[in-house]
Design a protein around this motif. Structure first.
Motif, PDB file in Angstrom:
ATOM      1  N   VAL A   9      30.224  53.333  46.664  1.00  0.00           N
ATOM      2  CA  VAL A   9      30.532  52.553  47.864  1.00  0.00           C
ATOM      3  C   VAL A   9      31.940  51.967  47.797  1.00  0.00           C
ATOM      4  CG1 VAL A   9      29.875  50.584  49.298  1.00  0.00           C
ATOM      5  CG2 VAL A   9      28.113  52.106  48.372  1.00  0.00           C
ATOM      6  N   ARG A  10      32.284  51.293  46.709  1.00  0.00           N
ATOM      7  CA  ARG A  10      33.619  50.686  46.585  1.00  0.00           C
ATOM      8  C   ARG A  10      34.700  51.759  46.674  1.00  0.00           C
ATOM      9  NH1 ARG A  10      33.477  47.231  41.964  1.00  0.00           N
ATOM     10  NH2 ARG A  10      32.984  45.579  43.415  1.00  0.00           N
ATOM     11  N   GLN A  20      35.672  44.699  52.661  1.00  0.00           N
ATOM     12  CA  GLN A  20      34.217  44.559  52.688  1.00  0.00           C
ATOM     13  C   GLN A  20      33.765  44.032  54.044  1.00  0.00           C
ATOM     14  OE1 GLN A  20      33.284  42.046  49.340  1.00  0.00           O
ATOM     15  NE2 GLN A  20      33.088  43.796  47.957  1.00  0.00           N
ATOM     16  N   LYS A  21      34.533  43.102  54.599  1.00  0.00           N
ATOM     17  CA  LYS A  21      34.189  42.511  55.897  1.00  0.00           C
ATOM     18  C   LYS A  21      34.188  43.560  57.001  1.00  0.00           C
ATOM     19  CE  LYS A  21      35.522  38.732  58.949  1.00  0.00           C
ATOM     20  NZ  LYS A  21      36.439  37.602  59.154  1.00  0.00           N
ATOM     21  N   GLU A  22      35.193  44.437  57.007  1.00  0.00           N
ATOM     22  CA  GLU A  22      35.278  45.482  58.031  1.00  0.00           C
ATOM     23  C   GLU A  22      34.118  46.474  57.909  1.00  0.00           C
ATOM     24  OE1 GLU A  22      40.116  45.803  58.621  1.00  0.00           O
ATOM     25  OE2 GLU A  22      39.190  46.712  56.847  1.00  0.00           O
ATOM     26  N   MET A  23      33.818  46.860  56.682  1.00  0.00           N
ATOM     27  CA  MET A  23      32.716  47.792  56.486  1.00  0.00           C
ATOM     28  C   MET A  23      31.391  47.156  56.875  1.00  0.00           C
ATOM     29  SD  MET A  23      31.582  49.859  53.107  1.00  0.00           S
ATOM     30  CE  MET A  23      29.965  50.612  53.067  1.00  0.00           C
ATOM     31  N   ALA A  24      31.211  45.911  56.488  1.00  0.00           N
ATOM     32  CA  ALA A  24      29.976  45.197  56.827  1.00  0.00           C
ATOM     33  C   ALA A  24      29.778  45.148  58.337  1.00  0.00           C
ATOM     34  CB  ALA A  24      30.006  43.791  56.236  1.00  0.00           C
ATOM     35  N   ALA A  25      30.834  44.838  59.060  1.00  0.00           N
ATOM     36  CA  ALA A  25      30.740  44.781  60.521  1.00  0.00           C
ATOM     37  C   ALA A  25      30.384  46.151  61.097  1.00  0.00           C
ATOM     38  CB  ALA A  25      32.056  44.280  61.112  1.00  0.00           C
ATOM     39  N   ALA A  26      30.954  47.194  60.525  1.00  0.00           N
ATOM     40  CA  ALA A  26      30.721  48.547  61.029  1.00  0.00           C
ATOM     41  C   ALA A  26      29.270  48.997  60.851  1.00  0.00           C
ATOM     42  CB  ALA A  26      31.662  49.537  60.344  1.00  0.00           C
ATOM     43  N   LYS A  28      26.753  46.771  60.344  1.00  0.00           N
ATOM     44  CA  LYS A  28      25.902  45.662  60.795  1.00  0.00           C
ATOM     45  C   LYS A  28      25.093  45.005  59.668  1.00  0.00           C
ATOM     46  CE  LYS A  28      25.561  47.348  65.528  1.00  0.00           C
ATOM     47  NZ  LYS A  28      26.828  47.963  65.522  1.00  0.00           N
ATOM     48  N   VAL A  29      25.844  44.634  58.602  1.00  0.00           N
ATOM     49  CA  VAL A  29      25.270  43.831  57.527  1.00  0.00           C
ATOM     50  C   VAL A  29      26.269  42.717  57.197  1.00  0.00           C
ATOM     51  CG1 VAL A  29      23.941  45.742  56.517  1.00  0.00           C
ATOM     52  CG2 VAL A  29      26.247  45.267  55.657  1.00  0.00           C
ATOM     53  N   ARG A  30      25.867  41.803  56.319  1.00  0.00           N
ATOM     54  CA  ARG A  30      26.788  40.743  55.908  1.00  0.00           C
ATOM     55  C   ARG A  30      27.758  41.268  54.848  1.00  0.00           C
ATOM     56  NH1 ARG A  30      24.056  36.378  53.298  1.00  0.00           N
ATOM     57  NH2 ARG A  30      22.755  38.006  52.453  1.00  0.00           N
ATOM     58  N   ARG A  31      28.923  40.649  54.751  1.00  0.00           N
ATOM     59  CA  ARG A  31      29.901  41.052  53.747  1.00  0.00           C
ATOM     60  C   ARG A  31      29.309  40.939  52.349  1.00  0.00           C
ATOM     61  NH1 ARG A  31      32.215  39.561  49.688  1.00  0.00           N
ATOM     62  NH2 ARG A  31      31.438  37.462  49.946  1.00  0.00           N
ATOM     63  N   ALA A  32      28.512  39.910  52.131  1.00  0.00           N
ATOM     64  CA  ALA A  32      27.889  39.713  50.818  1.00  0.00           C
ATOM     65  C   ALA A  32      26.990  40.885  50.446  1.00  0.00           C
ATOM     66  CB  ALA A  32      27.106  38.410  50.804  1.00  0.00           C
ATOM     67  N   THR A  33      26.394  41.524  51.426  1.00  0.00           N
ATOM     68  CA  THR A  33      25.551  42.692  51.169  1.00  0.00           C
ATOM     69  C   THR A  33      26.382  43.821  50.574  1.00  0.00           C
ATOM     70  OG1 THR A  33      24.052  42.071  52.950  1.00  0.00           O
ATOM     71  CG2 THR A  33      23.984  44.383  52.235  1.00  0.00           C
ATOM     72  N   ILE A  34      27.557  44.050  51.135  1.00  0.00           N
ATOM     73  CA  ILE A  34      28.456  45.081  50.607  1.00  0.00           C
ATOM     74  C   ILE A  34      28.849  44.734  49.177  1.00  0.00           C
ATOM     75  CG2 ILE A  34      30.679  46.270  50.883  1.00  0.00           C
ATOM     76  CD1 ILE A  34      28.544  46.919  53.059  1.00  0.00           C
ATOM     77  N   SER A  35      29.158  43.480  48.942  1.00  0.00           N
ATOM     78  CA  SER A  35      29.555  43.041  47.605  1.00  0.00           C
ATOM     79  C   SER A  35      28.472  43.304  46.568  1.00  0.00           C
ATOM     80  CB  SER A  35      29.902  41.551  47.632  1.00  0.00           C
ATOM     81  OG  SER A  35      30.236  41.107  46.340  1.00  0.00           O
ATOM     82  N   VAL A  36      27.237  42.931  46.875  1.00  0.00           N
ATOM     83  CA  VAL A  36      26.171  43.129  45.879  1.00  0.00           C
ATOM     84  C   VAL A  36      25.865  44.610  45.667  1.00  0.00           C
ATOM     85  CG1 VAL A  36      25.143  40.836  46.157  1.00  0.00           C
ATOM     86  CG2 VAL A  36      24.261  42.727  47.497  1.00  0.00           C
ATOM     87  N   ILE A  37      25.994  45.409  46.714  1.00  0.00           N
ATOM     88  CA  ILE A  37      25.789  46.854  46.567  1.00  0.00           C
ATOM     89  C   ILE A  37      26.872  47.436  45.662  1.00  0.00           C
ATOM     90  CG2 ILE A  37      25.846  49.084  47.770  1.00  0.00           C
ATOM     91  CD1 ILE A  37      24.534  47.577  50.168  1.00  0.00           C
ATOM     92  N   LEU A  49      21.050  54.619  54.224  1.00  0.00           N
ATOM     93  CA  LEU A  49      21.296  55.625  55.266  1.00  0.00           C
ATOM     94  C   LEU A  49      22.443  55.231  56.188  1.00  0.00           C
ATOM     95  CD1 LEU A  49      17.628  56.618  56.152  1.00  0.00           C
ATOM     96  CD2 LEU A  49      19.323  57.983  54.904  1.00  0.00           C
ATOM     97  N   ARG A  50      22.560  53.942  56.493  1.00  0.00           N
ATOM     98  CA  ARG A  50      23.688  53.486  57.332  1.00  0.00           C
ATOM     99  C   ARG A  50      25.018  53.743  56.638  1.00  0.00           C
ATOM    100  NH1 ARG A  50      22.331  47.442  59.295  1.00  0.00           N
ATOM    101  NH2 ARG A  50      20.130  47.619  58.844  1.00  0.00           N
ATOM    102  N   ILE A  51      25.071  53.441  55.343  1.00  0.00           N
ATOM    103  CA  ILE A  51      26.308  53.658  54.581  1.00  0.00           C
ATOM    104  C   ILE A  51      26.626  55.147  54.532  1.00  0.00           C
ATOM    105  CG2 ILE A  51      27.326  53.524  52.266  1.00  0.00           C
ATOM    106  CD1 ILE A  51      25.763  50.832  51.956  1.00  0.00           C
ATOM    107  N   ALA A  52      25.630  55.961  54.249  1.00  0.00           N
ATOM    108  CA  ALA A  52      25.848  57.409  54.184  1.00  0.00           C
ATOM    109  C   ALA A  52      26.330  57.957  55.526  1.00  0.00           C
ATOM    110  CB  ALA A  52      24.560  58.106  53.756  1.00  0.00           C
ATOM    111  N   SER A  53      25.706  57.498  56.594  1.00  0.00           N
ATOM    112  CA  SER A  53      26.106  57.942  57.926  1.00  0.00           C
ATOM    113  C   SER A  53      27.536  57.499  58.247  1.00  0.00           C
ATOM    114  CB  SER A  53      25.130  57.382  58.962  1.00  0.00           C
ATOM    115  OG  SER A  53      25.532  57.744  60.251  1.00  0.00           O
TER     116      SER A  53
END
Length: 89
Positions: A9-10, A20-26, A28-37, A49-53
Motif C-alpha cells: 500500500v505505501r 495518506q489523506k488523499e488516498m483515504a478520501a479517494a 472513503k476511509v479515515r487517514r488513520a486507516t491508511i496508516s495502520v494498513i 477490495l477498495r484499495i485494489a480497485s
C-alpha cells in the motif's frame, strides 16, 4: 537488518504521489486507516477490495505477494528452529 514488507500500500501510494489523506478520501476511509494498513494491519475484505480497485490491481498483488508470504514463512521457520534449539539444550 531487514524490513518486513507486509503489503504494498505505501509503495503504491507513493508511486502515485498521494498523501495518506488523499488516498483515504479517494477510497472513503479515515487517514488513520491508511496508516495502520501501511504498518501491517490487515484490512477488512471490503477495504482490501477498495484499495485494489483504486490501484487497478488484484488484491493478491498488494496484500499477498510472494515475497511477503515468503518473508512471513521464513520468520516462522526461524522461530521454530529457535524453539527446537532451546528444547535440545
Amino acid at each position: 537488518m531487514f524490513t518486513l514488507r507486509l503489503n504494498r500500500v505505501r509503495e503504491l501510494r507513493s508511486l502515485h504521489g498521494l498523501s495518506q489523506k488523499e488516498m483515504a478520501a479517494a477510497i472513503k476511509v479515515r487517514r488513520a486507516t491508511i496508516s495502520v494498513i501501511e504498518n501491517g494491519v490487515i484490512p477488512t475484505g471490503d477495504i482490501m477490495l477498495r484499495i485494489a480497485s483504486f490501484f487497478n490491481k488484484d488484491p493478491r498483488e498488494i496484500f499477498f505477494e510472494g515475497s511477503v508470504l515468503s518473508t512471513a514463512q521464513e520468520m516462522n521457520e526461524k522461530k521454530i528452529q529457535k524453539r527446537l534449539e532451546r528444547a535440545n539444550k
